[in-house]
Write a protein that holds these residues in place. Structure first.
Motif, short mmCIF file in Angstrom:
data_model
loop_
_atom_site.label_atom_id
_atom_site.label_comp_id
_atom_site.label_asym_id
_atom_site.label_seq_id
_atom_site.Cartn_x
_atom_site.Cartn_y
_atom_site.Cartn_z
N ALA A 1 -17.84 -3.61 6.52
CA ALA A 1 -17.70 -2.19 6.19
C ALA A 1 -16.48 -1.59 6.87
CB ALA A 1 -18.97 -1.44 6.60
N VAL A 2 -16.30 -2.03 8.17
CA VAL A 2 -15.13 -1.54 8.90
C VAL A 2 -13.84 -1.98 8.21
CG1 VAL A 2 -13.87 -1.69 11.07
CG2 VAL A 2 -16.34 -1.41 11.09
N VAL A 3 -13.81 -3.27 7.80
CA VAL A 3 -12.64 -3.78 7.11
C VAL A 3 -12.39 -3.02 5.81
CG1 VAL A 3 -11.63 -5.80 6.00
CG2 VAL A 3 -12.83 -6.05 8.17
N LEU A 4 -13.51 -2.76 5.08
CA LEU A 4 -13.39 -2.00 3.83
C LEU A 4 -12.83 -0.61 4.08
CD1 LEU A 4 -16.65 -3.05 1.97
CD2 LEU A 4 -14.30 -3.69 1.38
N LEU A 5 -13.31 -0.02 5.21
CA LEU A 5 -12.80 1.31 5.57
C LEU A 5 -11.29 1.25 5.83
CD1 LEU A 5 -13.34 4.27 6.22
CD2 LEU A 5 -13.89 3.58 8.56
N ALA A 6 -10.87 0.16 6.51
CA ALA A 6 -9.44 0.01 6.77
C ALA A 6 -8.66 -0.16 5.46
CB ALA A 6 -9.20 -1.19 7.68
N LEU A 7 -9.26 -0.96 4.55
CA LEU A 7 -8.61 -1.16 3.25
C LEU A 7 -8.53 0.14 2.46
CD1 LEU A 7 -10.13 -4.60 2.20
CD2 LEU A 7 -7.80 -4.15 2.94
N VAL A 8 -9.64 0.93 2.53
CA VAL A 8 -9.64 2.22 1.84
C VAL A 8 -8.55 3.13 2.40
CG1 VAL A 8 -10.95 4.35 1.48
CG2 VAL A 8 -12.04 2.14 1.10
N SER A 9 -8.38 3.08 3.76
CA SER A 9 -7.34 3.88 4.39
C SER A 9 -5.96 3.46 3.89
CB SER A 9 -7.41 3.73 5.91
OG SER A 9 -8.66 4.17 6.40
N THR A 10 -5.78 2.14 3.79
CA THR A 10 -4.49 1.64 3.31
C THR A 10 -4.22 2.08 1.88
OG1 THR A 10 -4.75 -0.29 4.74
CG2 THR A 10 -3.09 -0.43 2.99
N ILE A 11 -5.25 1.93 1.02
CA ILE A 11 -5.10 2.33 -0.39
C ILE A 11 -4.81 3.82 -0.50
CG2 ILE A 11 -6.32 2.53 -2.58
CD1 ILE A 11 -7.82 -0.09 -1.80
N THR A 12 -5.56 4.60 0.34
CA THR A 12 -5.35 6.05 0.33
C THR A 12 -3.91 6.39 0.71
OG1 THR A 12 -7.65 6.38 0.97
CG2 THR A 12 -6.16 8.25 1.25
N TYR A 13 -3.39 5.67 1.70
CA TYR A 13 -2.00 5.89 2.14
C TYR A 13 -1.01 5.64 0.99
CZ TYR A 13 2.48 4.25 3.89
OH TYR A 13 3.79 4.00 4.06
N PHE A 14 -1.22 4.50 0.28
CA PHE A 14 -0.31 4.19 -0.81
C PHE A 14 -0.45 5.17 -1.96
CE2 PHE A 14 -0.15 -0.06 1.21
CZ PHE A 14 1.23 -0.19 1.29
N ILE A 15 -1.70 5.65 -2.22
CA ILE A 15 -1.90 6.67 -3.27
C ILE A 15 -1.17 7.96 -2.89
CG2 ILE A 15 -3.61 8.15 -4.39
CD1 ILE A 15 -5.56 5.76 -4.25
N TYR A 16 -1.28 8.33 -1.60
CA TYR A 16 -0.61 9.54 -1.11
C TYR A 16 0.92 9.42 -1.29
CZ TYR A 16 1.42 12.71 2.32
OH TYR A 16 2.19 13.64 2.97
N ARG A 17 1.41 8.23 -0.94
CA ARG A 17 2.85 7.99 -1.08
C ARG A 17 3.29 8.05 -2.55
NH1 ARG A 17 5.84 2.40 0.80
NH2 ARG A 17 7.92 2.92 0.05
N LYS A 18 2.47 7.47 -3.43
CA LYS A 18 2.78 7.49 -4.85
C LYS A 18 2.78 8.92 -5.39
CE LYS A 18 1.33 5.56 -9.30
NZ LYS A 18 0.35 4.71 -10.00
N ASN A 19 1.81 9.74 -4.93
CA ASN A 19 1.73 11.13 -5.40
C ASN A 19 2.96 11.93 -4.96
OD1 ASN A 19 -0.69 10.78 -6.72
ND2 ASN A 19 -1.93 11.35 -4.94
N ILE A 20 3.41 11.63 -3.72
CA ILE A 20 4.61 12.33 -3.23
C ILE A 20 5.81 11.99 -4.12
CG2 ILE A 20 6.29 12.44 -1.34
CD1 ILE A 20 3.96 12.20 0.60
N ARG A 21 5.94 10.68 -4.45
CA ARG A 21 7.06 10.27 -5.31
C ARG A 21 6.93 10.90 -6.70
NH1 ARG A 21 7.54 3.76 -3.96
NH2 ARG A 21 8.41 4.00 -1.85
N LYS A 22 5.71 10.95 -7.19
CA LYS A 22 5.48 11.53 -8.52
C LYS A 22 5.83 13.01 -8.51
CE LYS A 22 1.92 12.08 -12.09
NZ LYS A 22 0.50 11.84 -12.44
#
Length: 849
Positions: free
Chosen positions: A327-348
């Motif tokens: 679960a902790v690893v999944l949380l870390a992965l979710v954080s990573t995905i969220t970061y990339f989504i945030y970055r993509k939204n900024i570029r968009k």
């Protein structure tokens, strides 16, 4: 397990803090910059003007992280304040700040322009260090625009100044930039030379700030040269320096070049490793601190994974703990995905803003085009109204010019519009109408000479349009800054020359007072069209004067006819009186027989006198009848020749009324101008006839053959140069002839004009030569034209005779030539050509004195 249980809350806390910090850190940096800006803006309230310039420039340097337009706005405030105080250092600093802002946002052209401006002011201050800096940044901006030649010149100049100052840091930077530019050009040997000098200086100074950049450039060059070992050595060294100095961007560039080197060496595993490092470093450029948190989570995950392997045989609690770790690893992965989504939204969001900006630019350009179209249509209507004006058509010069200046000022929304006439002899222009819109008044009489304003007149004589948005800055109008401009409060000028008979006739001057005016392309096109209307007005005025002169000549001929009739009656009365006297003498013959012989002699003399008087009367009567016949023929043919062009012009005016598009109107106006020129040439012929008929030539003037040649070229330049005609002038100045220069000019001009017009050779040629004997001079004018058929040669000197289908003239040329030669007591004949390349030769015999 207890260790794992103990680490779990700590791990969650670290992940949560990292997650929040991922989004909070950029905002904190922005807030920090804004706090700095707020403190600087508060300092502006109490700071003196000298200090405000520095504060505004500091704000501009901080602003690019947030808003480039605001940065330029603050730097512009600093520039305006410095210019107001005439603070050269502040002006130079402001231009430098604007250049830095545009360079930060990669607007290279504007950045280069502002660095150039800053450099010019630093040169006035003599600050070599700042000049060298501006040259250096200018070279970078020009190289990014691929203007390598000027970029190299700028960097060379920077290096020269740094060398004079013994500034090794500056020398290293300029050497590095020169190497980078030559690398982009593909000149690797020169690039290596400069980069190695930069590297030596940086190592000597232990300057590691841009050491990695120089070494990366070296690695790229050796890669291009396929010297992979040297390239690999420099690449690894730059990567190590960037890692040690925490230069993420340089580390990413080093990874990129290492990936290419290993790929070239076919070591694909290492190439893939550095390619992954390049991608990872690109992400870390956005937020290195956040990726470190993710690496920590991955490390904890590896630790837990090993614990699970050790205790895999334990009971259900171990499995439950495993799920917690997952679960902790999944949380870390979710954080990573969220970061990339945030970055993509900024570029968009940035892309959407850019698209919105481009859309707004397109809308603005469309509105601008519609406004330009509307202005052109309005200007076309104004020009059409001017062309139809009764004053312009009738050639009423004063009223027409008043209407033109008023229309120009109102259409362009300016305060002053004036027409100036050029006097070639005085080399000056004279104001013949000035309209001042704010006063609603017309005036005239001002004069401007070329001796006082040589540059302005040089522009006019070269037929250049003077478009001075700032009259104090334009080279052509800067001469007026001491008197004319301040006296009339003029800020902007638009001066367009107009021409009459192919020569400079004057200039239409448009002036704006109080404030600057940026002249648009529509303004310039409108004023050029108005100048064509002015030309038409002058020609119409000249035509009306010629018509009045013709009427005066006709009246004079009628008066002369009446006088001749009266003289004839007087002669008849005298004849009757003589007859009466003769009768008286006959009656006295008987009384005077002794004087018979004497009386017979007297009677014979009286008869001879009577016969002589009758011959004089008969000759004058015949001359009068011939003059009346020529006058009738001339009047009829003039009416006929003028009716055609006038009908054409009226038809063109009707077409202009029906024509909706400005382009076709311009074409019709050109047709009107062509027809007017044709009428003008007819009037020139009439003026020549008047000169020949009513001027008595003088034989006291010694002919200047060089001046005569130049006069012919000036009068016929509109035919000579377009047809590439070659005139071979063979009359030497040593030939002395006493005659009338004006009559000779008419003779030469008409014969050479015919030689050019009736010539279909690829290169039309005319030969002029002369020889003499004791009493006469013989002038020969030959050409290689179409020739004159035998059947027409007896009629070529008749009035209005046209012997060729190519003739578009009025048939008066050779008639004028023969009359002028007869006035000079000479004769003209058409001779057979002697040389094979000549087709037509005229021989003119004139008395030497």
């Amino acid at each position: 397990m207890k260790k794992i249980a103990f680490l779990f809350p700590l791990l969650c806390n670290v992940l949560l803090c990292g997650y929040l910090n991922l989004f909070a850190q950029p905002q904190k940096r922005i807030n920090k910059i804004k706090n700095s800006l707020d403190s600087l803006e508060k300092a502006l309230v109490t700071a003196p003007d000298k200090q405000k310039i520095d504060i505004y420039n500091k704000i501009a340097i901080l602003f690019p992280s947030i808003d480039a337009e605001d940065a330029v706005r603050y730097a512009q405030k600093a520039l305006d304040l410095a210019q107001k105080q005439n603070d050269l250092a502040g002006i130079a600093q402001s231009y430098q700040s604007i250049g830095k802002v545009y360079e930060k946002h990669e607007v290279w052209e504007k950045a280069a322009y502002n660095y150039q401006k800053a450099k010019s002011f630093y040169e006035k201050l003599g600050d070599k260090s700042k000049i060298a800096f501006c040259f250096n940044r200018l070279g970078v901006c020009l190289s990014m625009q691929q203007d390598y030649t000027h970029a190299i010149e700028a960097c060379m100049r920077s290096n020269q100044l740094y060398t004079e100052l013994k500034d090794k840091h500056g020398m290293a930077t300029s050497f590095n930039n020169l190497g980078s530019i030559y690398r982009r050009k593909g000149e690797h040997e020169l690039a290596l030379s400069y980069l190695e000098q930069a590297l030596a200086l940086k190592k000597e100074l232990k300057d590691s700030t841009i050491l990695a950049s120089t070494i990366i450039n070296l690695a790229y060059i050796y890669l291009k040269k396929q010297e992979y070992d040297k390239a690999l050595s420099y690449g690894l060294e730059s990567y190590q320096i960037a890692q040690n100095q925490h230069q993420t961007l340089r580390a990413k560039e080093a990874s990129e070049v290492l990936a290419q080197i290993y790929e070239a060496k076919k070591e694909y595993e290492k190439s893939t490793y550095f390619l992954k490092r390049q991608i990872a470093l690109e992400d870390s450029l956005f937020n290195e601190e956040k990726l470190r948190h993710l690496f920590e989570v991955q490390a904890i995950y590896e630790y837990e994974k090993k614990e699970i392997q050790i205790n895999k045989l334990k009971a259900e609690k171990q499995i439950q703990q495993l799920w917690i770790i997952i679960a902790v690893v999944l949380l870390a992965l979710v954080s990573t995905i969220t970061y990339f989504i945030y970055r993509k939204n900024i570029r968009k969001e940035k892309i959407n803003q850019l698209l919105k900006q481009k859309n707004n630019e397109i809308i603005y350009q469309k509105q601008l085009l519609e406004e330009q179209k509307r202005r052109i249509e309005e200007n076309g209507k104004v020009l059409l109204k001017l062309v139809k004006s009764k004053q312009i058509q009738l050639g009423d010069l004063d009223r027409a010019l008043m209407q033109i200046t008023e229309t120009t000022a109102i259409t362009l929304k300016i305060n002053r519009a004036s027409v100036w006439k050029y006097d070639a002899e005085l080399d000056a222009i004279f104001c013949i109408d000035l309209y001042e819109h704010h006063k609603q008044t017309h005036s005239r009489g001002a004069a401007i000479g070329a001796a006082n304003y040589p540059i302005y007149f040089e522009f006019l004589k070269s037929e250049k349009i003077i478009q001075a948005d700032d009259a104090y800055a334009h080279p052509a109008t800067k001469e007026f800054e001491n008197q004319y401009l301040p006296q009339n409060n003029i800020r902007s000028m638009l001066d367009v020359p107009f021409f009459v008979d192919g020569k400079l006739g004057g200039v239409l001057c448009c002036e704006q007072t109080q404030e600057l005016k940026c002249w648009s392309a529509e303004d310039v096109l409108f004023v050029k069209s108005v100048c064509q209307v002015i030309t038409i007005t002058f020609k119409a005025n000249k035509r009306m004067e010629a018509e009045r002169e013709i009427m005066r000549q006709k009246q004079a001929l009628e008066e002369a006819n009446q006088a001749l009739l009266q003289k004839n009656e007087e002669i008849l009365a005298q004849r009757n009186l003589l007859a009466e006297k003769n009768n008286e003498i006959l009656m006295q013959q008987e009384q005077l027989h002794e004087a018979y012989e004497e009386q017979q002699t007297l009677n014979e003399e009286l008869r001879n006198l009577t016969d002589h008087l009758e011959a004089i009367v008969e000759e004058r009567t015949n001359n009068l009848q011939l003059a009346n016949q020529e006058l009738d023929l001339l009047t009829y043919r003039i009416s006929h020749d003028f009716r055609g062009p006038i009908t054409t012009m009226l038809g063109l005016v009707e077409l202009v009324k029906m024509e909706p598009t400005p382009e076709n109107i311009a074409h019709l106006v050109e047709r009107v101008s062509f027809t007017a020129n044709k009428m003008d040439k007819m009037l020139d012929k009439m003026i020549m006839i008047h000169t020949i008929n009513y001027k008595n030539p003088t034989a006291e003037e010694i002919i200047d053959w060089t001046y005569l040649e130049e006069e012919i070229y000036n009068n016929l330049h509109y035919l000579i140069y377009p047809t590439n005609t070659k005139i071979h002038w063979g009359i030497e100045d040593e030939l002395i002839l006493h005659s009338d220069l004006e009559f000779l000019t008419l003779i030469f001009q008409n014969l050479i004009e015919n030689a050019i017009r009736f010539n279909n050779s690829p290169i039309p040629q005319v030969w002029v030569r002369a020889d003499t004997n004791h009493h006469s001079v013989y002038i020969y004018i030959s050409d290689n034209g179409i020739g004159i058929p035998k059947r027409y040669q007896k009629s070529i000197f008749e009035m209005f005779f046209r012997g060729s289908e190519l003739s578009t003239g009025n048939g008066l040329g050779l008639y004028i030539v023969e009359k002028a030669v007869q006035k000079l007591r000479g004769e003209i004949t058409l001779q057979d050509s002697i040389l094979p390349h000549e087709s037509t030769t005229f021989r003119i015999r004139l008395p030497l004195s």
